[in-house]
Design a protein around this motif. Structure first.
Motif, PDB file in Angstrom:
ATOM      1  N   MET A 138       0.801  -0.985  -0.239  1.00  0.00           N
ATOM      2  CA  MET A 138      -0.034  -0.158   0.139  1.00  0.00           C
ATOM      3  C   MET A 138       0.874   1.164   0.098  1.00  0.00           C
ATOM      4  SD  MET A 138      -3.261  -1.095  -0.049  1.00  0.00           S
ATOM      5  CE  MET A 138      -4.174   0.348   0.309  1.00  0.00           C
ATOM      6  N   SER A 139       1.714   1.133   0.780  1.00  0.00           N
ATOM      7  CA  SER A 139       2.588   2.454   1.018  1.00  0.00           C
ATOM      8  C   SER A 139       3.498   2.778  -0.688  1.00  0.00           C
ATOM      9  CB  SER A 139       3.932   2.184   1.503  1.00  0.00           C
ATOM     10  OG  SER A 139       4.775   1.325   1.336  1.00  0.00           O
ATOM     11  N   GLY A 140       3.435   1.998  -1.450  1.00  0.00           N
ATOM     12  CA  GLY A 140       3.720   2.472  -2.937  1.00  0.00           C
ATOM     13  C   GLY A 140       2.969   3.140  -3.808  1.00  0.00           C
ATOM     14  N   PHE A 141       1.444   3.416  -3.346  1.00  0.00           N
ATOM     15  CA  PHE A 141       0.597   3.909  -4.067  1.00  0.00           C
ATOM     16  C   PHE A 141       0.536   5.391  -3.713  1.00  0.00           C
ATOM     17  CE2 PHE A 141      -1.157  -0.313  -4.111  1.00  0.00           C
ATOM     18  CZ  PHE A 141      -1.521  -0.755  -5.466  1.00  0.00           C
ATOM     19  N   PRO A 142       0.103   6.286  -4.807  1.00  0.00           N
ATOM     20  CA  PRO A 142       0.100   7.648  -4.387  1.00  0.00           C
ATOM     21  C   PRO A 142      -0.866   8.108  -3.178  1.00  0.00           C
ATOM     22  CG  PRO A 142      -0.087   7.184  -6.626  1.00  0.00           C
ATOM     23  CD  PRO A 142      -0.191   5.941  -6.025  1.00  0.00           C
ATOM     24  N   ARG A 143      -0.530   8.710  -2.231  1.00  0.00           N
ATOM     25  CA  ARG A 143      -0.998   8.950  -1.155  1.00  0.00           C
ATOM     26  C   ARG A 143      -2.480   9.480  -1.366  1.00  0.00           C
ATOM     27  NH1 ARG A 143      -2.261  12.585   3.220  1.00  0.00           N
ATOM     28  NH2 ARG A 143      -1.447  11.913   5.248  1.00  0.00           N
ATOM     29  N   ILE A 196      -5.967   8.145  -0.355  1.00  0.00           N
ATOM     30  CA  ILE A 196      -7.115   8.950   0.327  1.00  0.00           C
ATOM     31  C   ILE A 196      -8.544   9.045  -0.361  1.00  0.00           C
ATOM     32  CG2 ILE A 196      -7.710  11.183   1.162  1.00  0.00           C
ATOM     33  CD1 ILE A 196      -4.813  11.695   1.733  1.00  0.00           C
ATOM     34  N   ALA A 197      -8.478   9.206  -1.601  1.00  0.00           N
ATOM     35  CA  ALA A 197      -9.735   8.965  -2.522  1.00  0.00           C
ATOM     36  C   ALA A 197     -10.548   7.882  -2.414  1.00  0.00           C
ATOM     37  CB  ALA A 197      -9.200   9.510  -3.996  1.00  0.00           C
ATOM     38  N   ALA A 198      -9.620   6.661  -2.622  1.00  0.00           N
ATOM     39  CA  ALA A 198     -10.165   5.309  -2.438  1.00  0.00           C
ATOM     40  C   ALA A 198     -10.988   5.002  -1.196  1.00  0.00           C
ATOM     41  CB  ALA A 198      -8.989   4.244  -2.872  1.00  0.00           C
TER      42      ALA A 198
END
Length: 76
Positions: free
Chosen positions: A1-6, A10-12
């Motif tokens: 998860m940490s590799g996804f854009p912040r 947040i939007a998801a």
């Protein structure tokens, strides 16, 4: 998860919460209904029986709570 854009995370999370979280009023209504029902005589009888069998102490009743609930005598 940490590799996804912040911002995408947040939007998801916001989208999932918008369709799956109850409103505060719904939570309060459910809590009020639970409080009303748990005070009923039948629930009180069944809870007392569970405590006699060792409910909330480490042992067979607590570790096999599903079975203990299934073995309780039905009440009206």
């Amino acid at each position: 998860m940490s590799g996804f854009p912040r911002d995408a995370l947040i939007a998801a999370k916001s989208a999932v919460n918008a369709i799956s979280l109850p409103t505060a009023a719904e939570v309060r209504a459910d809590a009020a209904l639970f409080q009303q029902l748990v005070r009923g005589e039948g629930v009180q009888q069944r809870t007392a029986e569970l405590f006699k069998q060792g409910f909330q102490t480490r042992g067979a009743t607590e570790l096999g709570l599903g079975d203990a609930l299934g073995d309780l005598k039905a009440v009206d």
